[in-house]
Design an enzyme around this catalytic site. Sequence first.
Site, PDB file in Angstrom:
ATOM      1  N   GLU A  16      88.822  22.147 -16.188  1.00 44.99           N
ATOM      2  CA  GLU A  16      90.277  22.349 -16.030  1.00 44.99           C
ATOM      3  C   GLU A  16      91.062  21.742 -17.186  1.00 44.99           C
ATOM      4  O   GLU A  16      92.155  21.233 -17.014  1.00 44.99           O
ATOM      5  CB  GLU A  16      90.779  21.784 -14.687  1.00 44.99           C
ATOM      6  CG  GLU A  16      90.025  22.254 -13.470  1.00 44.99           C
ATOM      7  CD  GLU A  16      90.174  23.746 -13.208  1.00 44.99           C
ATOM      8  OE1 GLU A  16      90.916  24.413 -13.955  1.00 44.99           O
ATOM      9  OE2 GLU A  16      89.532  24.246 -12.275  1.00 44.99           O
TER      10      GLU A  16
HETATM   11  C1  LIG Z   1      82.177  21.348 -14.316  1.00 43.76           C
HETATM   12  C2  LIG Z   1      82.966  22.356 -15.110  1.00 43.76           C
HETATM   13  C3  LIG Z   1      83.635  23.364 -14.434  1.00 43.76           C
HETATM   14  C4  LIG Z   1      84.362  24.322 -15.154  1.00 43.76           C
HETATM   15  N1  LIG Z   1      84.996  25.335 -14.462  1.00 43.76           N
HETATM   16  C5  LIG Z   1      85.698  26.281 -15.146  1.00 43.76           C
HETATM   17  C6  LIG Z   1      86.336  27.365 -14.446  1.00 43.76           C
HETATM   18  O1  LIG Z   1      86.309  27.455 -13.210  1.00 43.76           O
HETATM   19  N2  LIG Z   1      86.983  28.305 -15.176  1.00 43.76           N
HETATM   20  C7  LIG Z   1      87.050  28.262 -16.531  1.00 43.76           C
HETATM   21  O2  LIG Z   1      87.666  29.139 -17.116  1.00 43.76           O
HETATM   22  N3  LIG Z   1      86.446  27.260 -17.224  1.00 43.76           N
HETATM   23  C8  LIG Z   1      85.775  26.270 -16.563  1.00 43.76           C
HETATM   24  N4  LIG Z   1      85.154  25.248 -17.243  1.00 43.76           N
HETATM   25  C9  LIG Z   1      85.236  25.209 -18.698  1.00 43.76           C
HETATM   26  C10 LIG Z   1      86.236  24.162 -19.179  1.00 43.76           C
HETATM   27  O3  LIG Z   1      87.542  24.584 -18.864  1.00 43.76           O
HETATM   28  C11 LIG Z   1      86.015  23.984 -20.686  1.00 43.76           C
HETATM   29  O4  LIG Z   1      84.768  23.327 -20.846  1.00 43.76           O
HETATM   30  C12 LIG Z   1      87.115  23.172 -21.323  1.00 43.76           C
HETATM   31  O5  LIG Z   1      88.333  23.879 -21.293  1.00 43.76           O
HETATM   32  C13 LIG Z   1      86.777  22.868 -22.786  1.00 43.76           C
HETATM   33  O6  LIG Z   1      86.427  24.051 -23.457  1.00 43.76           O
HETATM   34  P1  LIG Z   1      85.052  24.118 -24.282  1.00 43.76           P
HETATM   35  O7  LIG Z   1      83.975  23.547 -23.441  1.00 43.76           O
HETATM   36  O8  LIG Z   1      84.883  25.479 -24.784  1.00 43.76           O
HETATM   37  O9  LIG Z   1      85.276  23.119 -25.491  1.00 43.76           O
HETATM   38  P2  LIG Z   1      86.107  23.447 -26.819  1.00 43.76           P
HETATM   39  O10 LIG Z   1      87.348  24.160 -26.488  1.00 43.76           O
HETATM   40  O11 LIG Z   1      85.194  24.050 -27.804  1.00 43.76           O
HETATM   41  O12 LIG Z   1      86.457  21.964 -27.288  1.00 43.76           O
HETATM   42  C14 LIG Z   1      85.477  21.088 -27.859  1.00 43.76           C
HETATM   43  C15 LIG Z   1      86.136  19.736 -28.100  1.00 43.76           C
HETATM   44  O13 LIG Z   1      87.258  19.901 -28.991  1.00 43.76           O
HETATM   45  C16 LIG Z   1      88.443  19.404 -28.386  1.00 43.76           C
HETATM   46  N5  LIG Z   1      89.569  20.294 -28.700  1.00 43.76           N
HETATM   47  C17 LIG Z   1      89.555  21.645 -28.754  1.00 43.76           C
HETATM   48  N6  LIG Z   1      90.784  22.120 -29.055  1.00 43.76           N
HETATM   49  C18 LIG Z   1      91.589  21.040 -29.156  1.00 43.76           C
HETATM   50  C19 LIG Z   1      92.978  20.856 -29.451  1.00 43.76           C
HETATM   51  N7  LIG Z   1      93.790  21.898 -29.677  1.00 43.76           N
HETATM   52  N8  LIG Z   1      93.451  19.589 -29.490  1.00 43.76           N
HETATM   53  C20 LIG Z   1      92.645  18.525 -29.262  1.00 43.76           C
HETATM   54  N9  LIG Z   1      91.335  18.639 -28.991  1.00 43.76           N
HETATM   55  C21 LIG Z   1      90.820  19.870 -28.937  1.00 43.76           C
HETATM   56  C22 LIG Z   1      88.176  19.422 -26.897  1.00 43.76           C
HETATM   57  O14 LIG Z   1      88.955  18.472 -26.218  1.00 43.76           O
HETATM   58  C23 LIG Z   1      86.691  19.091 -26.845  1.00 43.76           C
HETATM   59  O15 LIG Z   1      86.529  17.694 -26.894  1.00 43.76           O
HETATM   60  C24 LIG Z   1      84.430  24.259 -16.565  1.00 43.76           C
HETATM   61  C25 LIG Z   1      83.763  23.221 -17.243  1.00 43.76           C
HETATM   62  C26 LIG Z   1      83.051  22.280 -16.533  1.00 43.76           C
HETATM   63  C27 LIG Z   1      82.357  21.165 -17.288  1.00 43.76           C
END
Ligand SMILES: Cc1cc2nc3c(=O)[nH]c(=O)nc-3n(C[C@H](O)[C@H](O)[C@H](O)COP(=O)(O)OP(=O)(O)OC[C@H]3O[C@@H](n4cnc5c(N)ncnc54)[C@H](O)[C@@H]3O)c2cc1C
Length: 373
Positions: free
Chosen positions: A356
């Site tokens: 989230e």
């Molecule tokens: C248990 C779990 C349940 C989940 N459930 C859902 C769900 O129901 N629906 C859904 O759509 N997704 C879901 N997700 C996905 C979750 O929303 C994403 O993992 C999260 O938004 C981060 O995206 P990413 O993993 O692609 O990381 P990325 O977006 O690739 O980010 C990698 C790192 O870079 C940082 N970063 C990226 N952009 C920025 C920025 N602009 N400013 C500062 N830092 C930044 C992030 O904070 C992170 O540390 C779930 C994830 C988990 C772990």
Amino acid sequence: MTNQLVIANQMLQHMITEFTANELAPLDMQIDQQQDYPAGLFQKVVDNGLLATTLPAEYGGAGFNFEAAAEALERMATGNASMAVTLEGHFKTIEQFVKYGSPELNAKYLPSAAHRIFAFSQTEPSGGSNPTGISSRAIRQGDNWVISGDKIMITNGGLAEVYCVLAKTEDDRLAVFVVDKDMPGFSFGKREDFIGLRGVPVGEIVMDHIVVPSYHLLGEVGQGLEIGDNAHADARVLMGAVLAGILDHELTIAVDYAKERKALTTPLYQLQVTQQKITDVAIARENTRNLYQSGASKKVAGQAYDEVAAMAKSYGSRAAVLGGDEVLQILGGYGYSREYPIEHLIRDARAMELAEGSIEKMNLEITKAEINK
Ligand SMILES: Cc1cc2nc3c(=O)[nH]c(=O)nc-3n(C[C@H](O)[C@H](O)[C@H](O)COP(=O)(O)OP(=O)(O)OC[C@H]3O[C@@H](n4cnc5c(N)ncnc54)[C@H](O)[C@@H]3O)c2cc1C
């Protein structure tokens, strides 16, 4: 709140407390180890009407408000955080139907939300933090939309039957559409092997030219980001509640152990160093509770709640990870063992520094809100 509502809420909380104590807490360790809910457990959740907690009465639900739902999730998470997160994913999606769904869409789908799980799908292999970069497409064909794309890490992916999906239209505007797992072109992909919240299936959905009627659009074309942000705000309040429950569980483990275990002849709780750790976790639980309750009551009152929602999850997730580590230390070597639940509570809480919206994204939003005040 009227007296009737107060009594109804008390009955709900009593039922959740009993259900958690009798059905969930005894299976907490098993759910973590099996990486699944034991057969029949999810059906008990359905049979007890828990999926319908927040569903409006006009669609056959119990119609409890967000404050009651959040309190229920806190109570549930004291026994098992996975099931509380499964309900969080469902409740936050129902909220989007209620706020943005057309009467036709809601009449078709919401009555089934009492027995079928709903999920919200935004994240793609290209990343979750920056949704404008998604590749999923919705192409208009006559009275229909044709939807293709790949969504990953979806809470309840595989368990859920109805999915709200964020996609781009031909003119690159973001919109949310409703797809059903039984539609031609829909399939499930990989389930994540996550280290925490291991009962919750978190997985991939693949959409290959799914044809949906035009009224499956949630809200309007161009409203996709707004709906995604609204879903995040709702989810963050509810996850704040889950985190308060995890902190409460951590505290119970710490207190029970510190009363029993002695350093030679002195119970651990009489040592100042243990008292400091217990105090830190107790304060963190209260802070997290106050933050999520503030978010829930602002939402119910129709006030802005996105900033406090981000605070509840940002603060609560870090606090529950650090709190779990403090409690692990109180338990000494046993704390480091898989035979004791504390290590899995740390893993469970850790998920909510990502799910989230990552903690960095939330902190960015909190800072923006403060700067723009
Ligand atoms: C248990 C779990 C349940 C989940 N459930 C859902 C769900 O129901 N629906 C859904 O759509 N997704 C879901 N997700 C996905 C979750 O929303 C994403 O993992 C999260 O938004 C981060 O995206 P990413 O993993 O692609 O990381 P990325 O977006 O690739 O980010 C990698 C790192 O870079 C940082 N970063 C990226 N952009 C920025 C920025 N602009 N400013 C500062 N830092 C930044 C992030 O904070 C992170 O540390 C779930 C994830 C988990 C772990």
